[in-house]
Design an enzyme around this catalytic site. Structure first.
Site, PDB file in Angstrom:
ATOM      1  N   HIS A 135       4.552   4.372  12.683  1.00 24.99           N
ATOM      2  CA  HIS A 135       4.988   4.405  11.048  1.00 24.99           C
ATOM      3  C   HIS A 135       6.181   5.025  11.207  1.00 24.99           C
ATOM      4  CE1 HIS A 135       3.158   3.617   7.477  1.00 24.99           C
ATOM      5  NE2 HIS A 135       3.462   5.268   6.996  1.00 24.99           N
ATOM      6  N   CYS A 158       3.698   9.631   0.280  1.00 24.04           N
ATOM      7  CA  CYS A 158       2.828   9.479  -0.445  1.00 24.04           C
ATOM      8  C   CYS A 158       3.067  10.876  -1.567  1.00 24.04           C
ATOM      9  CB  CYS A 158       2.615  10.609   1.159  1.00 24.04           C
ATOM     10  SG  CYS A 158       0.977  11.212   0.643  1.00 24.04           S
ATOM     11  N   ARG A 189       1.006  -1.214  -0.167  1.00 25.57           N
ATOM     12  CA  ARG A 189      -0.104  -0.451  -0.084  1.00 25.57           C
ATOM     13  C   ARG A 189       1.182   1.235   0.072  1.00 25.57           C
ATOM     14  NH1 ARG A 189      -0.534   4.917   3.109  1.00 25.57           N
ATOM     15  NH2 ARG A 189       0.353   3.878   5.233  1.00 25.57           N
ATOM     16  N   ASP A 190       1.782   2.004   1.281  1.00 27.83           N
ATOM     17  CA  ASP A 190       2.290   2.904   1.231  1.00 27.83           C
ATOM     18  C   ASP A 190       3.707   2.703   0.397  1.00 27.83           C
ATOM     19  OD1 ASP A 190       3.221   5.024   1.993  1.00 27.83           O
ATOM     20  OD2 ASP A 190       3.396   4.816   4.050  1.00 27.83           O
TER      21      ASP A 190
HETATM   22  P1  HMG Z   1     -12.507  14.720  -3.593  1.00 18.68           P
HETATM   23  O1  HMG Z   1     -11.954  14.728  -4.945  1.00 18.68           O
HETATM   24  O2  HMG Z   1     -12.505  15.429  -3.028  1.00 18.68           O
HETATM   25  O3  HMG Z   1     -13.219  13.945  -3.632  1.00 18.68           O
HETATM   26  O4  HMG Z   1     -10.999  13.799  -2.881  1.00 18.68           O
HETATM   27  P2  HMG Z   1     -14.813  13.746  -4.031  1.00 18.68           P
HETATM   28  O5  HMG Z   1     -15.851  13.015  -3.599  1.00 18.68           O
HETATM   29  O6  HMG Z   1     -15.625  15.212  -5.052  1.00 18.68           O
HETATM   30  O7  HMG Z   1     -14.327  12.414  -5.307  1.00 18.68           O
HETATM   31  C1  HMG Z   1     -13.821  13.138  -6.751  1.00 18.68           C
HETATM   32  C2  HMG Z   1     -13.420  11.463  -7.408  1.00 18.68           C
HETATM   33  O8  HMG Z   1     -13.028  10.055  -6.799  1.00 18.68           O
HETATM   34  C3  HMG Z   1     -15.493  11.390  -7.519  1.00 18.68           C
HETATM   35  O9  HMG Z   1     -15.376  10.418  -8.933  1.00 18.68           O
HETATM   36  C4  HMG Z   1     -15.510  10.204  -6.451  1.00 18.68           C
HETATM   37  O10 HMG Z   1     -16.283   9.637  -7.393  1.00 18.68           O
HETATM   38  C5  HMG Z   1     -14.517   9.516  -6.666  1.00 18.68           C
HETATM   39  P3  HMG Z   1     -15.944  11.345 -10.591  1.00 18.68           P
HETATM   40  O11 HMG Z   1     -17.081  11.177  -9.531  1.00 18.68           O
HETATM   41  O12 HMG Z   1     -14.649  12.485 -10.459  1.00 18.68           O
HETATM   42  O13 HMG Z   1     -15.673  10.330 -11.094  1.00 18.68           O
HETATM   43  N1  HMG Z   1     -13.995   9.079  -5.191  1.00 18.68           N
HETATM   44  C6  HMG Z   1     -13.940   7.795  -5.722  1.00 18.68           C
HETATM   45  N2  HMG Z   1     -13.398   6.797  -5.967  1.00 18.68           N
HETATM   46  C7  HMG Z   1     -13.467   5.662  -5.689  1.00 18.68           C
HETATM   47  N3  HMG Z   1     -13.315   5.205  -4.446  1.00 18.68           N
HETATM   48  C8  HMG Z   1     -13.167   5.746  -2.983  1.00 18.68           C
HETATM   49  C9  HMG Z   1     -13.650   7.789  -3.470  1.00 18.68           C
HETATM   50  N4  HMG Z   1     -14.247   8.224  -3.435  1.00 18.68           N
HETATM   51  C10 HMG Z   1     -14.382   9.729  -4.148  1.00 18.68           C
HETATM   52  N5  HMG Z   1     -13.287   5.676  -2.001  1.00 18.68           N
HETATM   53  C11 HMG Z   1     -10.692  12.035  -1.723  1.00 18.68           C
HETATM   54  C12 HMG Z   1     -11.187  13.285  -1.651  1.00 18.68           C
HETATM   55  C13 HMG Z   1     -10.679  11.456   0.383  1.00 18.68           C
HETATM   56  C14 HMG Z   1     -11.481  10.899  -2.137  1.00 18.68           C
HETATM   57  C15 HMG Z   1      -9.076  11.930  -2.014  1.00 18.68           C
HETATM   58  O14 HMG Z   1      -8.570  13.004  -1.252  1.00 18.68           O
HETATM   59  C16 HMG Z   1      -8.413  10.554  -1.890  1.00 18.68           C
HETATM   60  O15 HMG Z   1      -8.547   9.310  -2.650  1.00 18.68           O
HETATM   61  N6  HMG Z   1      -7.421  10.768  -0.978  1.00 18.68           N
HETATM   62  C17 HMG Z   1      -6.356   9.882  -0.767  1.00 18.68           C
HETATM   63  C18 HMG Z   1      -4.912  10.080  -0.361  1.00 18.68           C
HETATM   64  C19 HMG Z   1      -4.380   9.214  -0.499  1.00 18.68           C
HETATM   65  O16 HMG Z   1      -4.656   7.874  -0.580  1.00 18.68           O
HETATM   66  N7  HMG Z   1      -3.106   9.582   0.595  1.00 18.68           N
HETATM   67  C20 HMG Z   1      -1.834   8.240   0.327  1.00 18.68           C
HETATM   68  C21 HMG Z   1      -2.365   7.160   1.682  1.00 18.68           C
HETATM   69  S1  HMG Z   1      -1.944   8.579   2.966  1.00 18.68           S
HETATM   70  C22 HMG Z   1      -0.485   7.794   3.879  1.00 18.68           C
HETATM   71  O17 HMG Z   1      -0.050   7.751   2.701  1.00 18.68           O
HETATM   72  C23 HMG Z   1      -0.262   8.043   4.827  1.00 18.68           C
HETATM   73  C24 HMG Z   1       0.377   7.024   6.197  1.00 18.68           C
HETATM   74  O18 HMG Z   1       0.772   6.343   5.411  1.00 18.68           O
HETATM   75  C25 HMG Z   1       1.027   7.547   7.402  1.00 18.68           C
HETATM   76  C26 HMG Z   1       1.859   8.730   6.857  1.00 18.68           C
HETATM   77  O19 HMG Z   1       2.903   8.075   6.587  1.00 18.68           O
HETATM   78  O20 HMG Z   1       1.971   9.626   7.491  1.00 18.68           O
HETATM   79  C27 HMG Z   1      -1.414   6.398   6.012  1.00 18.68           C
HETATM   80 MG    MG Z   2       3.321   6.351   5.402  1.00 23.32          MG
END
Ligand code: HMG
Ligand code: MG
Length: 301
Positions: free
Chosen positions: A209, A242, A21-22
């Site tokens: 993490h 990220c 994932r990450d």
């Molecule tokens: P948004 O653009 O504000 O959301 O994003 P929206 O509701 O306007 O949706 C945009 C489009 O995405 C739409 O599609 C939705 O249907 C679709 P369109 O109508 O344009 O075709 N959509 C989805 N599709 C599938 N699955 C879903 C989903 N949600 C919306 N779940 C949103 C808001 C939260 C969706 C976006 O910001 C997002 O997906 N963010 C994820 C970012 C991410 O994955 N970051 C990395 C993980 S976190 C990390 O790495 C940190 C960690 O490792 C710890 C650390 O290191 O600190 C955990």
């Molecule tokens: Mg991370």
């Protein structure tokens, strides 16, 4: 290796593998689904008890993990060891349809990263995570919480331990069984880890993490062990980052973590050589050299 146990450290630790994932979410190369599944299976076969498999996030935001449904389909029937990230109700619905048994919700200790990572405010992200957690618990899932930017943030600078502890408390109160404190950009140092743990009431339910940007991850794990933490996230080959925090490099390498724990006589159930092989295969696939010093040493030697 002869183990030299250190008094006061735990006898057993859970290594929480996040490579699929990450590790793969920020890679330019999109790894074919079948090879992701093979990577995940190899990690499990190496004895890792938990392998975070993928994310049900927006494919527009993270195209690298757009095949989350297909990845879980390839891992059935028992999906308990394969948690997945869900950012919202839509993500939870997709995870449930795919048979996930365990999910992770994620929030930020800072406003800037909440905006960049989740396109919302810090407070709204916490509220969304709380409501997704409640819904997931209602379906009998286990829910892990993540807090990002627990040590420092590229846009806001240092983050106070009390700020992080207040966010963790919100996730515990929502029903998360564990909260993983993320050093997203790897700026934490050992004393800071101690201060962060001291600000928390439920250290036994925390995971750490670390991203290894500044080479502090292992020292920080040692500080975590001394502080009573028994779960550490890591990624095979040290892959990871990220896409929404440019200064985030790879996670602490699983191989390096297991080498240190083996040396301390701390049980993990992980076969180091098997993780080295899994890490070598995935780094070769994405065209990178391993970030693990241990893997590099064992491969040459
Ligand atoms: P948004 O653009 O504000 O959301 O994003 P929206 O509701 O306007 O949706 C945009 C489009 O995405 C739409 O599609 C939705 O249907 C679709 P369109 O109508 O344009 O075709 N959509 C989805 N599709 C599938 N699955 C879903 C989903 N949600 C919306 N779940 C949103 C808001 C939260 C969706 C976006 O910001 C997002 O997906 N963010 C994820 C970012 C991410 O994955 N970051 C990395 C993980 S976190 C990390 O790495 C940190 C960690 O490792 C710890 C650390 O290191 O600190 C955990
Ligand atoms: Mg991370």
């Amino acid at each position: 290796m002869t183990a030299y146990p250190e008094p006061g450290l735990p006898g057993q630790v859970t290594v929480y593998e996040v490579g699929p994932r990450d590790g793969l979410q920020a890679e330019a190369a999109v790894v074919p689904t079948s090879e992701k599944i093979a990577f995940i299976r190899a990690l499990r076969a190496a004895g890792l008890p938990i392998v975070e498999a993928t994310s049900f996030v927006s494919p527009r935001w993270v195209p690298q993990l757009a095949d989350a449904t297909e990845v879980l389909a390839g891992l059935e029937p028992d999906l308990a060891p394969y948690p997945v990230l869900v950012p919202n109700q839509r993500g939870l619905d997709r995870a449930l349809e795919s048979g996930a048994r365990s999910v992770g919700v994620f929030v930020s200790a800072t406003q800037s990263f909440a905006q960049r990572n989740l396109n919302t405010t810090r407070t709204a992200a916490i509220e969304a995570a709380q409501s997704v957690t409640a819904a997931a618990l209602g379906h009998g899932l286990a829910v892990r919480g993540y807090v990002s930017m627990c040590f420092g943030d590229p846009w806001e600078g240092p983050v106070a331990p009390q700020t992080v502890a207040a966010v963790s408390r919100e996730l515990f109160d929502a029903g998360c069984y564990e909260v993983s404190l993320g050093d997203t950009i790897g700026v934490g140092t050992a004393g800071h880890v101690g201060a962060l743990l001291a600000a928390h009431e439920q250290v036994d339910r925390l995971a750490l993490h670390f991203h290894d940007t500044y080479g502090q991850a292992l020292a920080n794990v040692h500080a975590g062990l001394r502080g009573g933490v028994t779960t550490f996230d890591a990624s095979a080959g040290g892959i990871g980052g990220c896409p929404f925090a440019g200064s985030a490099t790879g996670n602490l390498a699983t191989e390096d973590l297991v080498w240190m724990l083996d040396g301390l006589g701390i049980q993990t159930g992980v076969d180091l050589r098997a993780v080295v092989a899994a890490g070598a295969a995935i780094t070769r696939r994405i065209g990178k050299i391993t970030q693990s010093r241990v893997a590099a040493a064992l491969t040459v030697g």
